[in-house]
Design a protein around this motif. Structure first.
Motif, PDB file in Angstrom:
ATOM      1  N   HIS A  81      21.673  -7.078 -10.727  1.00 22.56           N
ATOM      2  CA  HIS A  81      21.087  -6.632  -9.603  1.00 22.56           C
ATOM      3  C   HIS A  81      21.542  -7.567  -8.428  1.00 22.56           C
ATOM      4  N   LYS A  82      21.693  -6.772  -7.125  1.00 24.48           N
ATOM      5  CA  LYS A  82      22.185  -7.299  -6.051  1.00 24.48           C
ATOM      6  C   LYS A  82      21.320  -8.231  -5.347  1.00 24.48           C
ATOM      7  N   GLN A  83      20.214  -7.747  -5.298  1.00 25.57           N
ATOM      8  CA  GLN A  83      19.015  -8.186  -4.766  1.00 25.57           C
ATOM      9  C   GLN A  83      17.769  -8.457  -5.282  1.00 25.57           C
ATOM     10  N   HIS A  84      16.857  -9.145  -5.020  1.00 27.82           N
ATOM     11  CA  HIS A  84      15.701  -9.289  -5.848  1.00 27.82           C
ATOM     12  C   HIS A  84      14.486  -9.600  -4.731  1.00 27.82           C
ATOM     13  N   ALA A  85      13.286  -9.424  -4.992  1.00 26.05           N
ATOM     14  CA  ALA A  85      12.111  -9.952  -4.016  1.00 26.05           C
ATOM     15  C   ALA A  85      11.806 -11.193  -4.937  1.00 26.05           C
ATOM     16  N   HIS A  86      11.725 -11.969  -3.967  1.00 21.61           N
ATOM     17  CA  HIS A  86      11.036 -13.476  -4.298  1.00 21.61           C
ATOM     18  C   HIS A  86       9.569 -13.378  -3.800  1.00 21.61           C
ATOM     19  N   LEU A  87       8.572 -13.719  -4.696  1.00 25.18           N
ATOM     20  CA  LEU A  87       7.123 -13.905  -4.165  1.00 25.18           C
ATOM     21  C   LEU A  87       6.922 -15.155  -4.016  1.00 25.18           C
ATOM     22  N   GLY A  88       6.022 -15.348  -2.904  1.00 26.90           N
ATOM     23  CA  GLY A  88       5.461 -16.623  -2.523  1.00 26.90           C
ATOM     24  C   GLY A  88       4.355 -16.595  -1.792  1.00 26.90           C
ATOM     25  N   PHE A  89       3.692 -17.719  -1.424  1.00 22.79           N
ATOM     26  CA  PHE A  89       2.452 -17.776  -0.671  1.00 22.79           C
ATOM     27  C   PHE A  89       1.310 -16.998  -1.379  1.00 22.79           C
ATOM     28  N   MET A  90       1.382 -17.121  -2.720  1.00 21.29           N
ATOM     29  CA  MET A  90       0.419 -16.330  -3.411  1.00 21.29           C
ATOM     30  C   MET A  90      -1.102 -17.217  -3.113  1.00 21.29           C
ATOM     31  N   TYR A  91      -2.128 -16.822  -2.679  1.00 20.15           N
ATOM     32  CA  TYR A  91      -3.194 -17.497  -2.619  1.00 20.15           C
ATOM     33  C   TYR A  91      -4.208 -16.690  -2.518  1.00 20.15           C
ATOM     34  N   VAL A  92      -5.559 -17.036  -3.330  1.00 20.23           N
ATOM     35  CA  VAL A  92      -6.823 -16.323  -3.265  1.00 20.23           C
ATOM     36  C   VAL A  92      -7.789 -17.568  -3.132  1.00 20.23           C
ATOM     37  N   VAL A  93      -8.830 -17.244  -2.245  1.00 19.77           N
ATOM     38  CA  VAL A  93      -9.908 -18.204  -1.965  1.00 19.77           C
ATOM     39  C   VAL A  93     -10.549 -18.449  -3.109  1.00 19.77           C
ATOM     40  N   PRO A  94     -10.908 -19.757  -3.653  1.00 23.89           N
ATOM     41  CA  PRO A  94     -11.440 -20.042  -4.730  1.00 23.89           C
ATOM     42  C   PRO A  94     -12.646 -19.409  -5.206  1.00 23.89           C
ATOM     43  N   HIS A  95     -13.549 -19.172  -4.473  1.00 26.95           N
ATOM     44  CA  HIS A  95     -14.964 -18.298  -4.733  1.00 26.95           C
ATOM     45  C   HIS A  95     -14.591 -16.780  -5.065  1.00 26.95           C
ATOM     46  N   HIS A  96     -13.328 -16.443  -4.758  1.00 29.32           N
ATOM     47  CA  HIS A  96     -12.919 -14.904  -5.180  1.00 29.32           C
ATOM     48  C   HIS A  96     -11.985 -14.890  -6.255  1.00 29.32           C
ATOM     49  N   ARG A  97     -11.599 -15.851  -6.669  1.00 26.62           N
ATOM     50  CA  ARG A  97     -10.638 -15.899  -7.858  1.00 26.62           C
ATOM     51  C   ARG A  97     -11.471 -15.062  -9.058  1.00 26.62           C
ATOM     52  N   GLY A  98     -10.459 -14.728  -9.907  1.00 30.44           N
ATOM     53  CA  GLY A  98     -11.014 -13.791 -11.200  1.00 30.44           C
ATOM     54  C   GLY A  98     -11.393 -12.418 -10.808  1.00 30.44           C
ATOM     55  N   LYS A  99     -11.513 -11.983  -9.731  1.00 35.28           N
ATOM     56  CA  LYS A  99     -11.778 -10.609  -9.318  1.00 35.28           C
ATOM     57  C   LYS A  99     -10.565  -9.559  -9.210  1.00 35.28           C
ATOM     58  N   GLY A 100      -9.597 -10.087  -9.769  1.00 37.81           N
ATOM     59  CA  GLY A 100      -8.377  -9.255  -9.553  1.00 37.81           C
ATOM     60  C   GLY A 100      -7.671  -9.088  -8.307  1.00 37.81           C
ATOM     61  N   ILE A 101      -7.856  -9.867  -7.101  1.00 40.34           N
ATOM     62  CA  ILE A 101      -7.493  -9.878  -5.993  1.00 40.34           C
ATOM     63  C   ILE A 101      -5.862 -10.222  -5.948  1.00 40.34           C
ATOM     64  N   ASN A 102      -5.676 -11.192  -6.899  1.00 36.59           N
ATOM     65  CA  ASN A 102      -4.118 -11.528  -6.761  1.00 36.59           C
ATOM     66  C   ASN A 102      -3.051 -10.420  -7.256  1.00 36.59           C
ATOM     67  N   ARG A 103      -3.921  -9.883  -8.253  1.00 37.27           N
ATOM     68  CA  ARG A 103      -3.270  -8.552  -9.024  1.00 37.27           C
ATOM     69  C   ARG A 103      -3.058  -7.461  -7.804  1.00 37.27           C
ATOM     70  N   MET A 104      -3.989  -7.154  -7.017  1.00 37.38           N
ATOM     71  CA  MET A 104      -4.064  -6.080  -6.048  1.00 37.38           C
ATOM     72  C   MET A 104      -2.928  -6.465  -4.967  1.00 37.38           C
ATOM     73  N   ILE A 105      -2.708  -7.869  -4.617  1.00 39.56           N
ATOM     74  CA  ILE A 105      -1.708  -8.336  -3.789  1.00 39.56           C
ATOM     75  C   ILE A 105      -0.404  -8.174  -4.346  1.00 39.56           C
ATOM     76  N   ILE A 106      -0.200  -8.399  -5.589  1.00 39.84           N
ATOM     77  CA  ILE A 106       0.996  -8.452  -6.277  1.00 39.84           C
ATOM     78  C   ILE A 106       1.491  -6.750  -6.499  1.00 39.84           C
ATOM     79  N   ASP A 107       0.615  -5.956  -6.701  1.00 41.65           N
ATOM     80  CA  ASP A 107       0.661  -4.472  -6.585  1.00 41.65           C
ATOM     81  C   ASP A 107       1.295  -3.997  -5.349  1.00 41.65           C
ATOM     82  N   ALA A 108       0.630  -4.564  -4.116  1.00 45.71           N
ATOM     83  CA  ALA A 108       1.186  -4.166  -2.947  1.00 45.71           C
ATOM     84  C   ALA A 108       2.665  -4.748  -2.665  1.00 45.71           C
TER      85      ALA A 108
END
Length: 157
Positions: A81-108
Motif C-alpha cells: 500500500h502506498k499510503q495508510h491511515a494512522h490512528l491516534g488521540f484515541m480517548y474516551v472519558v473514563p466513566h463512559h468506557r466499556g460502552k462501545g464508544i471507542n469502537r464507534m469512533i474507530i468505525d467513523a
C-alpha cells in the motif's frame, strides 16, 4: 443515551486539550521515557484544519466524551500500500468506557479512510496496556510488530 460521532471543529478545542493531557496521564505508567510535566503530543487545531487528517468526537447531549483521529501517511516504499491511515488521540472519558464508544469512533475513522481510498489502518499501543490492546483487538486490529527499546543511561529510567 444517544451517542453521536461527528467531525471535530475548533469549538471543541478546550475539551480536546483536556483529553490530550488526560491521555498523557493515562499513558505515563506505560512509558518511563516521557518527560515530567505537561506534554503536547498533538497540535489539535492543526489536526482539525489538515486535509489529510480526520478528527472525530463522540458526543452525548452537549458533552464530548471521546475522540480519535486518522492521519493519512505515506507508507514505506517496499509495502503493498502506498499510503495508510494512522490512528491516534484515541480517548474516551473514563466513566463512559466499556460502552462501545471507542469502537464507534474507530468505525467513523475507518469510513473516513475508505472514502479516501485508504485500505490499511495502523496504530500504536503500549505493549503492557492490556485494556487498550483488548479494545483494539475487539475492533479488528491484530498485533503486527513490536517496538523494543533498551536504555543505556541508567540515570534516565
Amino acid at each position: 443515551m444517544e451517542i453521536i460521532i461527528r467531525e471535530a471543529n475548533l469549538k471543541d478545542l478546550d475539551v480536546l486539550h483536556k483529553f490530550k493531557q488526560a491521555l498523557v496521564d493515562a499513558e505515563r505508567p506505560f512509558d518511563s521515557t516521557l518527560k515530567k510535566g505537561p506534554l503536547y503530543y498533538y497540535d489539535i487545531a492543526g489536526l482539525i484544519a489538515a486535509d489529510h487528517v480526520g478528527i472525530f468526537v463522540a458526543e452525548t447531549g452537549s458533552e464530548i466524551i471521546g475522540c480519535g483521529y486518522a492521519r493519512i501517511d505515506d507508507s514505506k516504499p517496499y509495502l503493498k500500500h502506498k499510503q495508510h491511515a494512522h490512528l491516534g488521540f484515541m480517548y474516551v472519558v473514563p466513566h463512559h468506557r466499556g460502552k462501545g464508544i471507542n469502537r464507534m469512533i474507530i468505525d467513523a475513522l475507518k469510513l473516513w479512510s475508505q472514502q479516501r481510498e485508504i485500505m490499511e489502518i495502523r496504530l500504536e499501543v503500549y505493549a503492557k496496556n492490556d485494556a487498550a490492546l483488548k479494545a483494539y483487538e475487539k475492533a479488528g486490529f491484530a498485533a503486527h510488530m513490536l517496538t523494543m527499546r533498551m536504555n543505556l543511561d541508567e540515570s534516565q529510567d
